[in-house]
Design a protein around this motif. Structure first.
Motif, PDB file in Angstrom:
ATOM      1  N   GLN A   1       2.701  -3.110   6.225  1.00 45.14           N
ATOM      2  CA  GLN A   1       3.461  -4.062   5.417  1.00 45.14           C
ATOM      3  C   GLN A   1       4.928  -3.704   5.500  1.00 45.14           C
ATOM      4  O   GLN A   1       5.301  -2.527   5.389  1.00 45.14           O
TER       5      GLN A   1
ATOM      6  N   ARG B  10      -6.495   0.669  -7.697  1.00 48.63           N
ATOM      7  CA  ARG B  10      -7.313   1.608  -6.911  1.00 48.63           C
ATOM      8  C   ARG B  10      -6.776   3.033  -7.050  1.00 48.63           C
ATOM      9  O   ARG B  10      -7.526   3.985  -7.234  1.00 48.63           O
TER      10      ARG B  10
ATOM     11  N   GLY C 123       0.515 -10.691   0.898  1.00 45.22           N
ATOM     12  CA  GLY C 123       0.878  -9.306   0.630  1.00 45.22           C
ATOM     13  C   GLY C 123      -0.141  -8.507  -0.159  1.00 45.22           C
ATOM     14  O   GLY C 123       0.217  -7.544  -0.837  1.00 45.22           O
ATOM     15  N   ALA C 124      -1.411  -8.870  -0.084  1.00 43.32           N
ATOM     16  CA  ALA C 124      -2.432  -8.130  -0.830  1.00 43.32           C
ATOM     17  C   ALA C 124      -2.731  -6.772  -0.199  1.00 43.32           C
ATOM     18  O   ALA C 124      -3.317  -5.903  -0.839  1.00 43.32           O
TER      19      ALA C 124
ATOM     20  N   VAL D 228      -4.082  -3.710   5.797  1.00 44.89           N
ATOM     21  CA  VAL D 228      -3.624  -2.324   5.942  1.00 44.89           C
ATOM     22  C   VAL D 228      -4.752  -1.367   5.553  1.00 44.89           C
ATOM     23  O   VAL D 228      -4.931  -0.315   6.169  1.00 44.89           O
TER      24      VAL D 228
ATOM     25  N   GLN E 234      -3.712  -4.765  -7.041  1.00 48.30           N
ATOM     26  CA  GLN E 234      -5.017  -4.162  -6.761  1.00 48.30           C
ATOM     27  C   GLN E 234      -4.919  -2.756  -6.182  1.00 48.30           C
ATOM     28  O   GLN E 234      -5.756  -1.902  -6.484  1.00 48.30           O
ATOM     29  N   ASN E 235      -3.898  -2.504  -5.382  1.00 44.10           N
ATOM     30  CA  ASN E 235      -3.818  -1.168  -4.776  1.00 44.10           C
ATOM     31  C   ASN E 235      -3.309  -0.136  -5.783  1.00 44.10           C
ATOM     32  O   ASN E 235      -3.655   1.048  -5.685  1.00 44.10           O
TER      33      ASN E 235
ATOM     34  N   CYS F 159      -5.296 -10.470  -6.777  1.00 44.79           N
ATOM     35  CA  CYS F 159      -4.524  -9.506  -7.570  1.00 44.79           C
ATOM     36  C   CYS F 159      -3.473  -8.771  -6.737  1.00 44.79           C
ATOM     37  O   CYS F 159      -3.793  -8.104  -5.760  1.00 44.79           O
ATOM     38  N   LEU F 160      -2.231  -8.884  -7.177  1.00 48.61           N
ATOM     39  CA  LEU F 160      -1.135  -8.227  -6.467  1.00 48.61           C
ATOM     40  C   LEU F 160      -1.130  -6.731  -6.757  1.00 48.61           C
ATOM     41  O   LEU F 160      -0.671  -5.932  -5.946  1.00 48.61           O
TER      42      LEU F 160
ATOM     43  N   VAL G 295       0.841  -1.197   0.000  1.00 49.75           N
ATOM     44  CA  VAL G 295       0.000   0.000   0.000  1.00 49.75           C
ATOM     45  C   VAL G 295       0.879   1.251   0.000  1.00 49.75           C
ATOM     46  O   VAL G 295       0.644   2.197  -0.756  1.00 49.75           O
TER      47      VAL G 295
END
Lengths: 402, 102
Positions: free
Chosen positions: B32, A358, B18-19, B23, A354-355, A351-352, A111
């Motif tokens: 993370q 977004r 780790g998605a 968080v 995804q952030n 999905c890796l 994130v």
């Protein structure tokens, strides 16, 4: 002859949509009456289709369901996928291989790390909008905004040098254009792979401060001196992050234009854009056709047994409109509390990127609503070329005016 | 009655993918690692008012790596199990590895 249910056999999949923002009508009936149903694939094979939220989540986390596209029982929608060079393609791997390679790249998509890309994404979006506003007052938003934003963002992420971006962009554009012939499409993929392979070799020899260089170092530390594998990972990041985000931008824009009340709400209060993005993800669930699995052992689900070797399609679109999980699921509702949708999948393959998706969608819709609040469709909604014929749902073109 | 049961948020880093869902759901509880991208717990024990956000994180975690532990030695509770009432959650069988990064 009148068709009867028995004579007709299982329904064909993919199932047609009758309204671009609604799901195939059969999903609702199957979810209530036959939550694990037999369907007929375009390849002539049969598979199971799961449509309930809890079932879909449960199956996504079942270690006996494999994502291996090369497995003979895999419920492929297209023939020929087995022939693709799959090295580096995380979504097609199972543990322990999947765990090893996903772990090499996780730290690039946290994130916090993704948030550091916001200034670059914002600059890209504003430059696209500058060009649109300076040109003729009717444009194809797919070509002018939806595709360039993710493509340039991935260039930034991978560390593609500025001078190479036109090569990268043009090949990526050819790959996603429906007017590109089959051989040309394959050729553009081969050229992109060759370009990325060259970049990988350069970064392996002389690492810099970018994702590919860091990955090269991590691969080496893990004892994997395989430039082809790393090239595959780079190609995955491009393919997975390009057309998906572009489709969401196009669909979301069309939806906002067709729903002026929602658009006005967001223009008045841009802080609601992330909520709208989350609801778009749930509502469109564009990856509905890319969540196949194959059973490695018998799996019990309710009264049904999925036998080893059988294919299963996990409909995240149907799950995301299951009234057991979402109140008034057919409503586009900005007040939903927690985004527990499965638009990005669920389980270890979720999905890796995804952030990053977004972030891109947040920046795009915020800027678009601020600078082009009066955007209109330049063709009737019913005549727009929605992607009913592809793996990812979306729009081939979105002609707009203002 | 004694004080409310002490709760702990736990991440099983062996299964974390780790998605970043935890968080997003509970930024005051999870972060993370810059090193490996895997999640870890920022506050231990868990302040009572943050419990709902940890339940949310547990529900959303795609790897079911997030758990809410009720007191020392008590069984773990996952958000998915808490919400759906299913006792068959595979995460419930796992032993959490602790709140801080390895």
């Amino acid at each position: 002859m009148t068709e009867t249910a028995d004579a007709a056999g299982p329904p064909a999949y993919p199932m047609p949509r009758t309204c671009p923002f609604a799901l195939p009508e059969q999903y609702a009936r199957l979810r209530e009456e036959e939550p694990l149903a037999r369907v007929l694939l375009p390849t002539g094979r049969e598979a199971w289709l799961a449509t309930r939220y809890e079932d879909v989540r449960r199956l996504f986390t079942d270690a006996n369901l494999s994502a291996d596209r090369v497995h003979p029982g895999f419920p492929a929608l297209l023939s020929g996928q087995q022939a693709i060079d799959r090295r580096g393609f995380l979504p097609w791997m199972d543990p322990p291989e999947h765990t090893t390679y996903r772990r090499m790249v996780i730290s690039e998509f946290t994130v916090r790390k993704v948030e550091t890309l916001r200034p670059a994404v914002t600059r890209t979006v504003q430059e696209c909008l500058d060009r649109i506003l300076a040109g003729p007052r009717t444009v194809d938003l797919v070509q002018e905004l939806a595709l360039p934003v993710p493509s340039l963002t991935i260039c930034e992420l991978l560390g593609v040098p500025y001078g190479d971006r036109e090569v990268f962009q043009s090949r990526a554009r050819l790959m996603t254009d429906r007017n590109t012939s089959g051989p040309d499409r394959l050729n553009s993929l081969v050229e992109l792979r060759a370009y990325l392979h060259g970049l990988v070799l350069r970064r392996q020899a002389e690492p810099r401060e970018d994702l590919l260089s860091r990955l090269a170092v991590r691969y080496r530390e893990a004892g994997v001196e395989d430039a082809e594998h790393l090239t595959g990972m780079a190609l995955l990041i491009l393919v997975a992050g390009h057309e998906t985000t572009a489709n969401m931008i196009a669909l979301g824009t069309a939806y906002l234009i067709e729903h002026p009340d929602l658009r006005d709400t967001l223009v008045k209060d841009p802080s609601l854009v992330p909520k709208a993005v989350e609801e778009m993800l749930r509502y469109f669930s564009i990856s509905d056709h890319s969540t196949g699995r194959v059973a490695l052992a018998d799996i019990e689900l309710g009264d049904t047994t999925i036998a080893a070797g059988e294919g299963v399609l996990l409909s995240n679109a149907a799950a995301n409109r299951d009234a057991r999980a979402f109140e008034r699921p057919e409503e586009f509702d900005l007040s939903r509390e927690s985004p527990s949708h499965v638009a990005f999948g669920y389980g270890i393959h979720q999905c890796l990127g995804q952030n990053l998706a977004r972030l891109e969608l947040d920046v795009v819709f915020t800027a678009l609503l601020a600078r082009l609040p009066d955007l209109r469709l330049a063709a009737p909604l019913a005549e727009l070329p929605f992607k009913n014929d592809t793996i990812m749902y979306g729009l081939h073109e979105l002609p707009v005016t203002w | 009655m004694s004080a409310p049961a002490v709760r702990r948020a736990v991440v099983d880093r062996d299964v974390c993918v780790g998605a970043g869902q935890c968080v997003l759901a509970a930024p005051d509880v999870f972060d993370q690692s810059d090193e490996d991208g895997l999640s870890y717990v920022l506050v231990d024990p868990l302040p009572e008012e943050l419990t709902p956000s940890v339940r949310d994180a547990a529900t959303r975690c795609p790897a079911r790596a997030v758990q809410l532990e009720a007191g020392a030695g008590a069984g773990a509770e996952t958000g998915a199990a808490a919400e759906t009432g299913t006792g068959a959650d595979p995460a419930a069988d796992r032993q959490p590895t602790g709140p801080s990064p390895a």
